[in-house]
Design a protein around this motif. Structure first.
Motif, PDB file in Angstrom:
ATOM      1  N   GLU A   6      25.773  54.161  26.519  1.00 15.28           N
ATOM      2  CA  GLU A   6      26.688  53.427  27.074  1.00 15.28           C
ATOM      3  C   GLU A   6      26.598  51.851  26.874  1.00 15.28           C
ATOM      4  N   SER A   7      27.531  50.951  26.920  1.00 19.61           N
ATOM      5  CA  SER A   7      27.720  49.561  26.823  1.00 19.61           C
ATOM      6  C   SER A   7      28.970  48.875  27.263  1.00 19.61           C
ATOM      7  N   GLY A   8      29.169  47.676  27.543  1.00 11.61           N
ATOM      8  CA  GLY A   8      30.115  47.267  27.984  1.00 11.61           C
ATOM      9  C   GLY A   8      30.512  46.936  29.592  1.00 11.61           C
ATOM     10  N   GLY A   9      29.381  47.258  30.315  1.00  5.75           N
ATOM     11  CA  GLY A   9      29.270  46.761  31.743  1.00  5.75           C
ATOM     12  C   GLY A   9      29.208  45.210  32.031  1.00  5.75           C
ATOM     13  N   GLY A  10      29.393  44.741  33.244  1.00  2.55           N
ATOM     14  CA  GLY A  10      29.181  43.489  33.562  1.00  2.55           C
ATOM     15  C   GLY A  10      29.792  42.990  34.684  1.00  2.55           C
ATOM     16  N   LEU A  11      29.847  41.634  34.864  1.00  4.69           N
ATOM     17  CA  LEU A  11      30.380  41.220  36.098  1.00  4.69           C
ATOM     18  C   LEU A  11      31.793  40.693  35.834  1.00  4.69           C
ATOM     19  N   VAL A  12      32.747  41.064  36.693  1.00  9.07           N
ATOM     20  CA  VAL A  12      34.139  40.509  36.428  1.00  9.07           C
ATOM     21  C   VAL A  12      34.750  40.038  37.795  1.00  9.07           C
ATOM     22  N   GLN A  13      35.951  39.426  37.809  1.00  6.89           N
ATOM     23  CA  GLN A  13      36.395  39.058  39.056  1.00  6.89           C
ATOM     24  C   GLN A  13      37.326  40.213  39.275  1.00  6.89           C
ATOM     25  N   ALA A  14      37.955  40.450  40.714  1.00  7.82           N
ATOM     26  CA  ALA A  14      38.875  41.172  40.916  1.00  7.82           C
ATOM     27  C   ALA A  14      40.196  40.837  40.220  1.00  7.82           C
ATOM     28  N   GLN A  81      38.835  52.142  29.320  1.00  7.96           N
ATOM     29  CA  GLN A  81      39.289  50.750  29.432  1.00  7.96           C
ATOM     30  C   GLN A  81      39.883  50.628  31.062  1.00  7.96           C
ATOM     31  N   MET A  82      39.265  49.708  31.779  1.00  2.88           N
ATOM     32  CA  MET A  82      39.412  49.439  33.053  1.00  2.88           C
ATOM     33  C   MET A  82      40.095  48.410  33.347  1.00  2.88           C
ATOM     34  N   ASN A  83      41.418  48.272  34.028  1.00  4.37           N
ATOM     35  CA  ASN A  83      42.183  47.302  34.274  1.00  4.37           C
ATOM     36  C   ASN A  83      42.354  47.140  35.642  1.00  4.37           C
ATOM     37  N   SER A  84      42.790  45.989  36.072  1.00  4.63           N
ATOM     38  CA  SER A  84      43.216  45.737  37.487  1.00  4.63           C
ATOM     39  C   SER A  84      41.992  46.178  38.550  1.00  4.63           C
ATOM     40  N   LEU A  85      40.880  45.702  38.059  1.00  4.14           N
ATOM     41  CA  LEU A  85      39.520  45.986  38.676  1.00  4.14           C
ATOM     42  C   LEU A  85      39.696  45.374  39.953  1.00  4.14           C
ATOM     43  N   LYS A  86      38.752  46.514  41.246  1.00  6.61           N
ATOM     44  CA  LYS A  86      38.818  46.234  42.462  1.00  6.61           C
ATOM     45  C   LYS A  86      37.411  46.100  42.917  1.00  6.61           C
ATOM     46  N   PRO A  87      37.269  45.418  43.785  1.00  6.92           N
ATOM     47  CA  PRO A  87      35.578  45.226  44.368  1.00  6.92           C
ATOM     48  C   PRO A  87      35.117  46.751  44.430  1.00  6.92           C
ATOM     49  N   GLU A  88      35.935  47.577  44.847  1.00 11.68           N
ATOM     50  CA  GLU A  88      35.622  49.037  45.185  1.00 11.68           C
ATOM     51  C   GLU A  88      35.253  49.761  43.928  1.00 11.68           C
ATOM     52  N   THR A  90      33.112  48.810  41.795  1.00 13.14           N
ATOM     53  CA  THR A  90      31.778  48.422  41.563  1.00 13.14           C
ATOM     54  C   THR A  90      30.650  49.742  41.683  1.00 13.14           C
ATOM     55  N   ALA A  91      30.235  49.869  40.475  1.00 17.36           N
ATOM     56  CA  ALA A  91      29.108  51.105  40.491  1.00 17.36           C
ATOM     57  C   ALA A  91      28.357  51.012  39.205  1.00 17.36           C
ATOM     58  N   VAL A  92      27.370  52.201  38.769  1.00 17.87           N
ATOM     59  CA  VAL A  92      26.975  52.312  37.783  1.00 17.87           C
ATOM     60  C   VAL A  92      27.707  53.441  37.006  1.00 17.87           C
ATOM     61  N   TYR A  93      28.359  53.065  35.783  1.00 15.56           N
ATOM     62  CA  TYR A  93      29.357  53.933  35.177  1.00 15.56           C
ATOM     63  C   TYR A  93      28.323  54.895  34.192  1.00 15.56           C
ATOM     64  N   GLN A 110      26.042  49.150  34.395  1.00 16.52           N
ATOM     65  CA  GLN A 110      26.608  48.483  35.557  1.00 16.52           C
ATOM     66  C   GLN A 110      27.779  47.860  35.408  1.00 16.52           C
ATOM     67  N   VAL A 111      28.842  47.955  36.317  1.00 17.79           N
ATOM     68  CA  VAL A 111      29.966  47.353  36.632  1.00 17.79           C
ATOM     69  C   VAL A 111      30.003  46.664  38.118  1.00 17.79           C
ATOM     70  N   THR A 112      30.224  45.379  37.951  1.00 14.42           N
ATOM     71  CA  THR A 112      30.460  44.900  39.301  1.00 14.42           C
ATOM     72  C   THR A 112      31.624  43.801  39.313  1.00 14.42           C
ATOM     73  N   VAL A 113      32.264  44.339  40.311  1.00 20.04           N
ATOM     74  CA  VAL A 113      33.444  43.440  40.639  1.00 20.04           C
ATOM     75  C   VAL A 113      33.595  42.545  41.750  1.00 20.04           C
ATOM     76  N   SER A 114      33.617  41.312  41.390  1.00 21.81           N
ATOM     77  CA  SER A 114      33.717  40.213  42.652  1.00 21.81           C
ATOM     78  C   SER A 114      35.083  40.045  43.362  1.00 21.81           C
ATOM     79  N   SER A 115      35.075  39.821  44.464  1.00 24.51           N
ATOM     80  CA  SER A 115      36.346  39.480  45.273  1.00 24.51           C
ATOM     81  C   SER A 115      36.754  38.126  45.252  1.00 24.51           C
TER      82      SER A 115
END
Length: 115
Positions: A6-14, A81-88, A90-93, A110-115
């Protein structure tokens, strides 16, 4: 056996977007279904979306309308493809390949969505 990376995870804002990729190698011609799962801290691993060899897709209710699973057979790659990401979200995919009764997993991203 199928190897999944897998690849493409990271930190993104809500409200933001990410696209995960899962490159498959090995005995890929035996794969019947490919799926994305996720596991948040302290929670069980859960199905996010799946796609069959025939192209039939299925998404969990919590991501329906926001996440889209797809694949490129020419590249042996699965996408999420993940759009409109929410803090919930956040997880390992994890990427999962099912070949009959055999199951193979990737190492996770890891995908982390900050609020």
């Amino acid at each position: 056996q199928v190897r999944l990376v897998e690849s493409g995870g990271g930190l993104v804002q809500a409200g933001g977007s990410l696209r995960l990729s899962c490159a498959a190698s090995g005995n890929i011609f035996s794969i019947n279904v490919m799926s994305w799962y996720r596991q948040a801290p302290g929670k069980q691993r859960e199905l996010v979306a799946s796609i069959t060899n025939g192209g039939t897709t299925n998404e969990a209710g919590s991501v329906k309308g926001r996440f889209t699973i797809s694949r490129d057979a020419t590249k042996n790659t699965l996408y999420l493809q993940m759009n409109s990401l929410k803090p919930e979200d956040t997880a390992v995919y994890y990427c999962r390949a099912q070949s009959g009764v055999d199951i193979d997993w990737g190492q996770g991203t890891q995908v982390t969505v900050s609020s």
